[in-house]
Motif scaffolding. Structure first.
Motif, PDB file in Angstrom:
ATOM      1  N   UNK A 214       0.817  -1.217   0.000  1.00  0.00           N
ATOM      2  CA  UNK A 214       0.000   0.000   0.000  1.00  0.00           C
ATOM      3  C   UNK A 214       0.847   1.261   0.000  1.00  0.00           C
ATOM      4  N   UNK A 215       2.108   1.127   0.466  1.00  0.00           N
ATOM      5  CA  UNK A 215       2.957   2.311   0.636  1.00  0.00           C
ATOM      6  C   UNK A 215       4.083   2.332  -0.396  1.00  0.00           C
ATOM      7  N   UNK A 216       4.749   1.191  -0.575  1.00  0.00           N
ATOM      8  CA  UNK A 216       5.923   1.134  -1.453  1.00  0.00           C
ATOM      9  C   UNK A 216       5.517   0.700  -2.868  1.00  0.00           C
ATOM     10  N   UNK A 289      -6.181   2.928  -2.827  1.00  0.00           N
ATOM     11  CA  UNK A 289      -4.711   2.861  -2.809  1.00  0.00           C
ATOM     12  C   UNK A 289      -4.134   2.971  -4.220  1.00  0.00           C
ATOM     13  N   UNK A 290      -4.774   2.286  -5.166  1.00  0.00           N
ATOM     14  CA  UNK A 290      -4.249   2.249  -6.533  1.00  0.00           C
ATOM     15  C   UNK A 290      -4.526   3.537  -7.297  1.00  0.00           C
ATOM     16  N   UNK A 298       0.492   8.923  -0.600  1.00  0.00           N
ATOM     17  CA  UNK A 298       1.889   8.448  -0.557  1.00  0.00           C
ATOM     18  C   UNK A 298       2.869   9.607  -0.710  1.00  0.00           C
ATOM     19  N   UNK A 299       2.527  10.568  -1.581  1.00  0.00           N
ATOM     20  CA  UNK A 299       3.407  11.738  -1.773  1.00  0.00           C
ATOM     21  C   UNK A 299       3.529  12.521  -0.468  1.00  0.00           C
ATOM     22  N   UNK A 372      -0.249   9.415   6.555  1.00  0.00           N
ATOM     23  CA  UNK A 372      -0.587  10.510   5.635  1.00  0.00           C
ATOM     24  C   UNK A 372      -1.593  11.458   6.276  1.00  0.00           C
ATOM     25  N   UNK A 373      -2.194  11.048   7.369  1.00  0.00           N
ATOM     26  CA  UNK A 373      -3.128  11.930   8.090  1.00  0.00           C
ATOM     27  C   UNK A 373      -2.421  12.991   8.913  1.00  0.00           C
TER      28      UNK A 373
END
Ligand SMILES: Cc1ncc(COP(=O)(O)O)c(C=O)c1O
Length: 393
Positions: A214-216, A289-290, A298-299, A372-373
């Motif tokens: 989900x992250x990488x 996520x996608x 993610x950014x 990310x929150x």
């Protein structure tokens, strides 16, 4: 009663060594800002890396899934509990994260802990040698114990040492097991080199990507996708209780491996399937996520990681140079770590003290876990609190 006295002595001993663990009660959903035990805090304790755990669309998906498929699965996957929601999710997962093998298939589990027990015990048994990184997660260690295989532990991320151990081994079956992102260090395993070794020695490489999925990688497809690896030797494990924001896990591998797990893995066979409502929510989370929203999260997370690294480097303690959302600050003793966590708490920041047996003795740490929150203002508060505690320590 003597039996109770023995346990009480054990508990006092834990307390004396600074190893007692306490739970806190969250009054509001898991988020960067939450109310815990009645107090407003900024949380740096969760694994909710993308800040999705309390996302309204996912709450809605749980409700919709429960209405469509029911709250409970009613049975194990092989005895009536395998819902259309699980079947859809498995297909989506194989397509999303199975690009490392020709005919990928996914198998879902209620928890990552169980999926690790399942994968390790299905791949390794008596006569197998398991090669396990020294910092692997407890669930991989427990899977190794349950498998009755011989276990050889290689020094953390040391592929030279592992190579020598593999050369010296005459086991007929070999399995290399590793976390992809080490949960208490935040570092990433040398996956490409591990795969080279697995292929050279005819071994499986089991990669637990609980903290990377989900992250990488592109679209959050995980650590194996990030490293652009492809091989039938790879068995990939991802969990849904962290960046995905729900609960559960999956093993993704060549279809034959997955069929073997389905037939043989006791932690898959002898347990009730996870709620289909959860599976439906995981599908909704994968779509987030996608997509664009996942990219944006993610950014932002990456920017928070960079800023946190700078903050931790400016303290008088030792940070681990971690490229991920797990940012540890090594303090050393249990007592000092607990005292620091308490002072952060007094500033309204929840930064957990991680102690043995979760980490090796003498390396107790504060584990700053980013989401990310979080905002940059949250990190300013973290910086100020660390500066304050550093001065008074
Ligand atoms: C590396 C790793 N693997 C597996 C697990 C277990 O996953 P779950 O919480 O879904 O049981 C965790 C954390 O909980 C973890 O950090």
């Amino acid at each position: 009663m003597v039996l109770l006295d023995t346990l009480k002595e054990g508990l006092s001993d834990l307390d004396a060594r600074g190893l007692t663990r306490r739970r806190r009660v969250a009054d509001t959903p898991c988020a960067a800002h939450m109310t815990v035990d009645g107090r407003a805090i900024v949380g740096f304790a969760s694994n909710d890396y993308l800040g999705l755990a309390a996302h309204p669309l996912l709450a809605e998906a749980v409700a919709q899934g429960a209405h469509r498929y029911g709250a409970g699965s009613g049975g194990s996957h092989l005895l009536g509990g395998h819902s259309r929601a699980h079947a859809i999710l498995e297909d989506e997962l194989a397509a999303f994260a199975g690009g490392f093998v020709d005919t990928p298939r996914a198998l879902t589990f209620s928890t990552g802990y169980m999926s690790n027990l399942a994968a390790v015990t299905a791949l390794a048994g008596r006569g197998t040698t398991l090669f396990s990184d020294a910092l692997n997660h407890a669930s991989l260690i427990d899977g190794a114990r349950l498998s009755r295989a011989e276990v050889q532990i290689y020094p953390h991320a040391d592929t030279e040492a592992l190579s020598a151990m593999l050369d010296a081994s005459d086991a007929s079956a070999k399995v290399i097991v590793t976390d992809a992102v080490f949960s208490m260090d935040g570092s990433i395993a040398p996956l490409a080199r591990l795969l080279e070794l697995a292929e050279r020695h005819g071994a499986w490489l089991l990669v637990d990507d609980a903290h990377g999925f989900g992250v990488l990688g592109p679209q959050g497809r995980g650590a194996v996708a990030q490293a652009a690896l492809r091989s039938p030797h790879l068995v990939y494990l991802c969990t849904f209780g962290k960046a995905v924001g729900v609960a559960g896990a999956a093993v993704i591998a060549h279809e034959t491996v997955v069929e073997w797990l389905l037939q043989r893995a006791r932690p898959y066979i002898f347990t009730t399937a996870a709620s289909p409502a959860e599976a439906h929510a995981v599908s909704a989370s994968l779509a987030l996520i996608a997509g664009e929203e996942g990219e944006a999260r993610r950014r932002h997370l990456q920017a928070l990681i960079e800023r946190t690294r700078t903050i931790l480097r400016s303290t008088r303690w030792r940070p681990i140079d971690s490229p991920t959302a797990v940012q540890p600050l090594i303090i050393g003793s249990n007592e000092e770590t607990l005292a620091l966590a308490a002072r952060m708490d007094a500033e309204g920041l929840w930064v957990p003290a991680i102690r043995p047996p979760t980490v090796p003795a003498g390396t107790s740490r504060l584990r700053v876990s980013l989401s990310a929150g979080h905002s940059f203002a949250d990190l300013d508060r973290l910086e100020a609190a660390l500066a304050l505690t550093g001065e008074s320590a």
